[in-house]
Design a protein around this motif. Structure first.
Motif, PDB file in Angstrom:
ATOM      1  N   LYS A  41       9.407 -17.787   1.900  1.00  0.00           N
ATOM      2  CA  LYS A  41       8.757 -18.881   2.640  1.00  0.00           C
ATOM      3  C   LYS A  41       7.869 -19.898   1.806  1.00  0.00           C
ATOM      4  O   LYS A  41       7.485 -19.542   0.752  1.00  0.00           O
ATOM      5  N   GLU A  56       0.112 -11.266  11.950  1.00  0.00           N
ATOM      6  CA  GLU A  56       0.445 -12.572  11.335  1.00  0.00           C
ATOM      7  C   GLU A  56      -0.927 -12.859  10.381  1.00  0.00           C
ATOM      8  O   GLU A  56      -2.046 -12.680  10.800  1.00  0.00           O
ATOM      9  N   LYS A  57      -0.395 -13.527   9.094  1.00  0.00           N
ATOM     10  CA  LYS A  57      -1.350 -14.361   8.480  1.00  0.00           C
ATOM     11  C   LYS A  57      -1.198 -15.836   8.301  1.00  0.00           C
ATOM     12  O   LYS A  57      -0.252 -16.259   7.939  1.00  0.00           O
ATOM     13  N   LYS A  58      -1.960 -16.480   8.764  1.00  0.00           N
ATOM     14  CA  LYS A  58      -1.644 -17.925   8.501  1.00  0.00           C
ATOM     15  C   LYS A  58      -2.770 -18.737   7.441  1.00  0.00           C
ATOM     16  O   LYS A  58      -4.018 -18.343   7.522  1.00  0.00           O
ATOM     17  N   LEU A  83       1.387 -21.874   5.664  1.00  0.00           N
ATOM     18  CA  LEU A  83       2.115 -20.927   5.520  1.00  0.00           C
ATOM     19  C   LEU A  83       1.831 -19.690   6.332  1.00  0.00           C
ATOM     20  O   LEU A  83       0.699 -19.305   6.387  1.00  0.00           O
ATOM     21  N   LYS A  84       2.693 -19.400   7.366  1.00  0.00           N
ATOM     22  CA  LYS A  84       2.544 -18.206   8.116  1.00  0.00           C
ATOM     23  C   LYS A  84       3.728 -17.192   7.777  1.00  0.00           C
ATOM     24  O   LYS A  84       4.732 -17.276   7.488  1.00  0.00           O
ATOM     25  N   THR A  85       3.047 -15.885   7.599  1.00  0.00           N
ATOM     26  CA  THR A  85       3.697 -14.907   7.164  1.00  0.00           C
ATOM     27  C   THR A  85       3.423 -13.780   8.158  1.00  0.00           C
ATOM     28  O   THR A  85       2.472 -13.718   8.931  1.00  0.00           O
ATOM     29  N   SER A  86       4.439 -12.888   8.638  1.00  0.00           N
ATOM     30  CA  SER A  86       4.182 -12.083   9.821  1.00  0.00           C
ATOM     31  C   SER A  86       5.187 -10.771   9.574  1.00  0.00           C
ATOM     32  O   SER A  86       6.109 -10.890   9.023  1.00  0.00           O
ATOM     33  N   GLN A 116       5.863  -4.179   3.211  1.00  0.00           N
ATOM     34  CA  GLN A 116       5.494  -5.764   2.937  1.00  0.00           C
ATOM     35  C   GLN A 116       4.248  -5.890   2.663  1.00  0.00           C
ATOM     36  O   GLN A 116       3.139  -5.358   3.076  1.00  0.00           O
ATOM     37  N   ILE A 143       1.937  -8.253   3.541  1.00  0.00           N
ATOM     38  CA  ILE A 143       0.952  -8.461   4.630  1.00  0.00           C
ATOM     39  C   ILE A 143       0.505  -7.120   5.079  1.00  0.00           C
ATOM     40  O   ILE A 143      -0.806  -7.262   5.364  1.00  0.00           O
TER      41      ILE A 143
END
Length: 232
Positions: free
Chosen positions: A2, A83-85, A93-96, A120, A122
């Protein structure tokens, strides 16, 4: 892998919304998550540490910042996302990653050791903040999202309506919650997200130069309303 995306935000009124959705609806298709023409409900539980760093970083204009949240859609427990934004200026950048309902309740009960065992990054990062900075649930944010997507530059246009804060609970699945509207109708939020560039035909349809761009944070708006409501 990402990558960071552009994110532009604007306050718009109902007249702007009706005009823009009609134009955008001709060239972009509506998000498959929509349950009707109005879109779908997003409910997010936001976390912050005991010093409210994420809240103050936003209010103080810190360019590099992050937020953690747990998100559900249309009141359903079928998909629960951690989620982390992350933000750097206008880039996001958004990871989920998904969690189960049992895992969600474990987190609320401060039983989060299981996060260390997941693969993962996150999960482990969220564990770190929960454990080292005493990050805890702060506020639940509700809104209806009407989203349109395009394949060129991964464009995503959203109209976020009925922004509200849950005033009496930090449980996403509490059936007896009370909400308070944060943005008074007909005000709503237009968000424009894209990768490398925004196609000219989209920019012209949206007439972005005619709208006032703002550094809008739904978390901050709802958190400040919650603080105002509770007096602390």
């Amino acid at each position: 892998m990402k990558k960071f995306r552009h994110e532009l935000k604007y306050y718009i009124n109902e007249h702007d919304y009706l005009t823009l959705r009609r134009k955008i609806g001709v060239v972009l298709k509506q998000d498959n998550n929509s349950i009707n023409q109005q879109g779908y409900l997003i409910r997010s539980l936001y976390f912050d540490n005991i010093h409210d760093h994420d809240l103050f970083h936003k209010n103080n204009g810190i360019l590099r910042r992050k937020k953690f949240r747990i998100r559900i859609y249309n009141h359903s427990d079928k998909v629960i996302k951690l989620e982390k934004k992350s933000r750097q200026g206008e880039y996001i950048l958004k990871t989920s990653a998904e969690i189960t309902k049992d895992e969600y309740f474990k987190i609320l009960d401060w039983d989060y050791e299981f996060l260390k065992e997941k693969e993962q990054p996150i999960y482990k990062e969220f564990y770190h903040y929960l454990n080292s900075e005493y990050m805890r649930p702060r506020v639940i944010v509700d809104y209806v999202r009407e989203a349109y997507i395009g394949h060129i530059s991964n464009v995503r246009i959203t109209f976020d309506k009925e922004l509200s804060v849950v005033t009496d609970s930090i449980d996403l699945f509490n059936p007896n919650h009370t909400t308070q509207e944060v943005l008074v109708h007909p005000q709503m939020i237009l968000e424009v997200k894209y990768d490398e560039f925004l196609p000219d035909y989209i920019r012209k349809l949206l007439q972005l130069d005619a709208h006032n761009r703002s550094a809008i944070s739904k978390y901050v708006l709802c958190r400040m309303k919650s603080i105002e409501y509770h007096g602390s």
